[in-house]
Every structure is written in C-alpha cells, then in structure tokens.
Design an enzyme around this catalytic site. Sequence first.
Site, PDB file in Angstrom:
ATOM      1  N   ARG A 194       0.354  -0.915   0.395  1.00 21.99           N
ATOM      2  CA  ARG A 194       0.147  -0.349   0.582  1.00 21.99           C
ATOM      3  C   ARG A 194       0.852   0.830  -0.084  1.00 21.99           C
ATOM      4  O   ARG A 194       0.480   2.087   0.949  1.00 21.99           O
ATOM      5  CB  ARG A 194      -0.519  -0.351   0.905  1.00 21.99           C
ATOM      6  CG  ARG A 194      -1.831  -1.095   1.470  1.00 21.99           C
ATOM      7  CD  ARG A 194      -2.852  -0.570  -0.145  1.00 21.99           C
ATOM      8  NE  ARG A 194      -4.010  -2.021   0.061  1.00 21.99           N
ATOM      9  CZ  ARG A 194      -4.249  -2.791  -0.037  1.00 21.99           C
ATOM     10  NH1 ARG A 194      -3.148  -3.655   0.013  1.00 21.99           N
ATOM     11  NH2 ARG A 194      -5.115  -3.671  -0.181  1.00 21.99           N
TER      12      ARG A 194
ATOM     13  N   SER B 267     -10.262   0.283   3.426  1.00 25.04           N
ATOM     14  CA  SER B 267      -9.917  -0.668   4.571  1.00 25.04           C
ATOM     15  C   SER B 267      -9.562   0.730   5.437  1.00 25.04           C
ATOM     16  O   SER B 267      -9.109   1.692   4.130  1.00 25.04           O
ATOM     17  CB  SER B 267      -8.067  -1.321   4.394  1.00 25.04           C
ATOM     18  OG  SER B 267      -8.611  -2.562   3.947  1.00 25.04           O
TER      19      SER B 267
ATOM     20  N   GLU C 207      -3.775   3.967   6.271  1.00 21.99           N
ATOM     21  CA  GLU C 207      -3.637   3.892   5.214  1.00 21.99           C
ATOM     22  C   GLU C 207      -5.304   4.770   3.957  1.00 21.99           C
ATOM     23  O   GLU C 207      -4.329   5.431   2.968  1.00 21.99           O
ATOM     24  CB  GLU C 207      -3.903   2.526   3.978  1.00 21.99           C
ATOM     25  CG  GLU C 207      -4.993   1.878   3.893  1.00 21.99           C
ATOM     26  CD  GLU C 207      -5.047   1.073   2.487  1.00 21.99           C
ATOM     27  OE1 GLU C 207      -4.839   1.395   1.492  1.00 21.99           O
ATOM     28  OE2 GLU C 207      -6.539   0.818   2.382  1.00 21.99           O
TER      29      GLU C 207
HETATM   30  N1  EPU Z   1     -10.198 -10.341  10.261  1.00 23.86           N
HETATM   31  C1  EPU Z   1     -11.481 -10.188  11.769  1.00 23.86           C
HETATM   32  N2  EPU Z   1     -11.963  -9.353  11.974  1.00 23.86           N
HETATM   33  C2  EPU Z   1     -12.226  -8.169  11.250  1.00 23.86           C
HETATM   34  C3  EPU Z   1     -11.802  -7.827  10.158  1.00 23.86           C
HETATM   35  C4  EPU Z   1     -11.097  -9.074   9.821  1.00 23.86           C
HETATM   36  O1  EPU Z   1     -10.671 -10.961  12.002  1.00 23.86           O
HETATM   37  O2  EPU Z   1     -13.384  -7.393  10.923  1.00 23.86           O
HETATM   38  C5  EPU Z   1      -9.172 -11.443  11.028  1.00 23.86           C
HETATM   39  C6  EPU Z   1     -10.074 -12.528   8.838  1.00 23.86           C
HETATM   40  O3  EPU Z   1     -11.319 -13.399   9.771  1.00 23.86           O
HETATM   41  C7  EPU Z   1      -9.317 -12.824   8.847  1.00 23.86           C
HETATM   42  C8  EPU Z   1      -8.157 -11.813   8.661  1.00 23.86           C
HETATM   43  O4  EPU Z   1      -8.371 -10.963   9.087  1.00 23.86           O
HETATM   44  O5  EPU Z   1      -8.777 -14.009   9.444  1.00 23.86           O
HETATM   45  C9  EPU Z   1      -8.203 -10.783   7.356  1.00 23.86           C
HETATM   46  O6  EPU Z   1      -8.446 -10.689   6.707  1.00 23.86           O
HETATM   47  P1  EPU Z   1      -9.114 -10.050   5.699  1.00 23.86           P
HETATM   48  O7  EPU Z   1      -8.956 -11.775   4.237  1.00 23.86           O
HETATM   49  O8  EPU Z   1     -10.484  -9.610   5.319  1.00 23.86           O
HETATM   50  O9  EPU Z   1      -7.612  -8.939   5.079  1.00 23.86           O
HETATM   51  P2  EPU Z   1      -7.870  -7.794   5.346  1.00 23.86           P
HETATM   52  O10 EPU Z   1      -6.042  -8.495   5.835  1.00 23.86           O
HETATM   53  O11 EPU Z   1      -8.185  -7.380   6.866  1.00 23.86           O
HETATM   54  C10 EPU Z   1      -6.888  -6.260   3.362  1.00 23.86           C
HETATM   55  C11 EPU Z   1      -7.015  -5.285   2.462  1.00 23.86           C
HETATM   56  C12 EPU Z   1      -7.727  -5.210   1.839  1.00 23.86           C
HETATM   57  C13 EPU Z   1      -8.410  -6.703   0.785  1.00 23.86           C
HETATM   58  C14 EPU Z   1      -7.939  -7.826   1.837  1.00 23.86           C
HETATM   59  C15 EPU Z   1      -8.253  -9.026   1.004  1.00 23.86           C
HETATM   60  C16 EPU Z   1      -4.912  -4.439   3.992  1.00 23.86           C
HETATM   61  C17 EPU Z   1      -5.384  -2.563   4.793  1.00 23.86           C
HETATM   62  N3  EPU Z   1      -6.592  -4.798   3.633  1.00 23.86           N
HETATM   63  O12 EPU Z   1      -8.202  -6.985   4.305  1.00 23.86           O
HETATM   64  O13 EPU Z   1      -8.125  -4.466   0.523  1.00 23.86           O
HETATM   65  O14 EPU Z   1      -9.161  -6.900  -0.157  1.00 23.86           O
HETATM   66  O15 EPU Z   1      -6.588  -7.737   2.113  1.00 23.86           O
HETATM   67  O16 EPU Z   1      -6.656  -8.923   0.262  1.00 23.86           O
HETATM   68  O17 EPU Z   1      -4.342  -4.531   3.094  1.00 23.86           O
HETATM   69  C18 EPU Z   1      -9.317  -1.934   0.842  1.00 23.86           C
HETATM   70  O18 EPU Z   1      -6.959  -2.279   0.723  1.00 23.86           O
HETATM   71  O19 EPU Z   1      -9.298  -0.926   1.338  1.00 23.86           O
HETATM   72  C19 EPU Z   1      -9.181  -3.504   1.259  1.00 23.86           C
HETATM   73  C20 EPU Z   1     -10.172  -3.823   1.359  1.00 23.86           C
END
Ligand code: EPU
Length: 341
Positions: A162, A237, A333
Amino acid sequence: MKIQENISLKAYNTFGISVKARYFLEINSVEELQNALKLENYPEKFILSGGSNMLITSDIAALVLHINIKGIEIIAQDEDYVELKVMAGENWHNLVLYTLEHNYGGLENMSLIPGNTGTAPIQNIGAYGVELKDTFLQCDAVDVSDSSLRTFIKQDCQFGYRDSYFKNEGKGKFVIVSVNFKLTKRNHKLRTNYGAIESELEKKGIDQPTIKDISSAVITIRQSKLPDPKVLGNSGSFFKNPILSASDFHKFSQKHSDSPFYKLSDDTYKIPAGWLIEHAGFKGKRFGDAGVHKDQALVLVNHGNATGKEIIGLAQKIMAAVNEKFGIDIEPEVNVVNASE
Ligand code: EPU
C-alpha cells in the site's frame, strides 16, 4: 475550460463527506490538465480522482481539478501478452471487466476495488494475493511544477505494501495521467491460494477456474463483507495491516494465539488490523454517524452525515485502544486531507 464555483463534493468522495470546492474544473485530457496547472489566478490546485482513498476534513479553497481523462488503448501484443495503456479517469472495476471480456489475465483478483486507474499506483492497490505492481509496466505523469510529462518505469515507483514513491518523496508533485499494464492472453497465472478464494471456488464446485471464475469469487467475497460505497460511505480499509518484527510477533502471539497472521519473511509478520480492532471492541460500533463496519472492522463508515473530523476522531480512538490493548501501532492507509489551509 469552465471553472464552476461552490460545488458539493459529496458525490465525488466514496466516504460521502459533505464538503465544498470553492472552485472546480473537470479535466478531460492531458492537455487540459497541463493548461489548468498553469492557471496563475488559482495558485493552489487540488487533484481529485475517484475520491475512493481519501478522507476530506474541510472545504477546499484551492481549485479542484477533477481528473476524468478516459481511454483504453492496446500498445503492443503478441500471442502471449498484451500491453494496455489506460487513462487515469477510467474506473478501476470497469477496467477489470474490460480485461475479462477480452480474456486478458492479471487484474481479476482486484475486482470491485473502488476508485480510478490513475490513482491505483499511488497506494499500489491490492487484494487476494495480487497487487497492482504485479502487472504494472509504467505510468505517465504530469509534473505539477512545470506541466511537463514524465514517464515512470516500475523501479521509479518504489512500490511497497500500500505504498509507492507517489505517497512519499513524490507526494503532491505529479498527477498520473495513464498507466500501462502487461497482461496475459493465455496461460494465465491464476492466484487462487488466498483462503477465501479457494473455499468460494470449492463452494461453486469449480476446480479448473477461469479468470472470470476468480473474478466472480472475489466479487462474492467482497460483497459479503465490504460495504458498497454507494449504499454506505466508506473508503475500503481505513488502516494498513501492521508489520511486526519476529521478536515482537512472538511476544504478541504468546498472548494472542488465536490471531491470524501472515509470515512475510523470517523477520517480519503481518497481523490483520481488522482482527485487532474487532478484539479491541470496535466492530460494528457507531458514534453518531461515524462507525466501524459490522462485517469488517478495518473499514470505517459514514452512516449519513458524519464529518471528516468525526471519522478522524473515531480513527484516533481506535488507534489508541489498539495500542493500549496490544501495544501495536496501526496507521491509516487512507489519505487524510485538510485542504483549507
Ligand atoms: N478479521 C477479523 N475481524 C475483522 C476483519 C478481519 O478477525 O473485522 C480477520 C479475518 O477473519 C481474516 C483476517 O482478519 O482472518 C484477514 O481479513 P481479510 O481477508 O478480510 O483481509 P484484511 O487483511 O482485513 C486486506 C486488505 C483489503 C483486501 C483484503 C483481501 C489491507 C489494509 N486491506 O484486508 O484491501 O481486500 O486484504 O486481500 O491490506 C482496501 O485496501 O481497501 C482493502 C479492502
């Protein structure tokens, strides 16, 4: 060139924050941008594109240049690859749909990300195991200081998680006007190893997925937990996932063995900020019209009439609570803009 006055920007930022632009100009070509940047009667300019990764906290006194430059062009191709030049104002998801229609592979995992193509390199957008930099070849950008056009190849862009040159040393100095991508025409490199994609494909009984199948799976996953900005204002995010050193990670995971994590290298681990925020008690919470999304705690939402300052206030509360509970600093971010100064 028609400069409008006192324009509401509510429809121009996906958070749906109600702020005004004192002066507003629609930009439809690179030349229009180069000329507008030279307007001496408006010494301050503010570049607005898809408005999907910014939180505006005040009215904007500068001349807002709304980048609406359109066009997709094939620059080169052979049997295996195609090089596309995409103008900055093309909506990102429409571009992904265009590539799927033509069976060009590489962008499918990044389906449904809000925003425009020109701003995608600034934060090196990414989702489900793929980042913009994986298919990026070069971009053209106009230098704000003298309106000259400059090409940035991949190395110039210093892409990171990012992150890019345009968020650091290059911040505010260039306006990206087009982006070139190298996409596959056959033997697509499918990236299905991100957990949620695998299980979504399994649910649909697909074991030989096409790029369209991957896109559909990503769309289903995103729609199940990420709010549609047209329905509920948000900027995706709001925070980056923090990266810990191995020793900090081991200390953390001894106490919180239930937290998900990704090992990036032997020395670094990434923790989902969404998990930290949820376990600090903020998931689904609402303070006036500023809130934390009920299905994905990494996303802050505007329930209607939240101001940018209220959203920032909530973000600060969350950062303090996560630090207090886990000793981990998380950082936004999203680009926070206070443009009245
Ligand atoms: N999780 C929780 N609680 C929550 C949210 C997530 O426990 O409220 C846990 C999920 O269960 C999972 C882990 O956190 O085990 C990761 O969650 P997720 O797959 O939704 O991905 P993320 O790391 O929260 C990142 C990106 C997203 C992207 C997703 C999928 C960043 C800052 N965000 O989110 O990007 O869609 O991975 O690749 O890296 C964005 O940048 O706007 C965005 C949506």
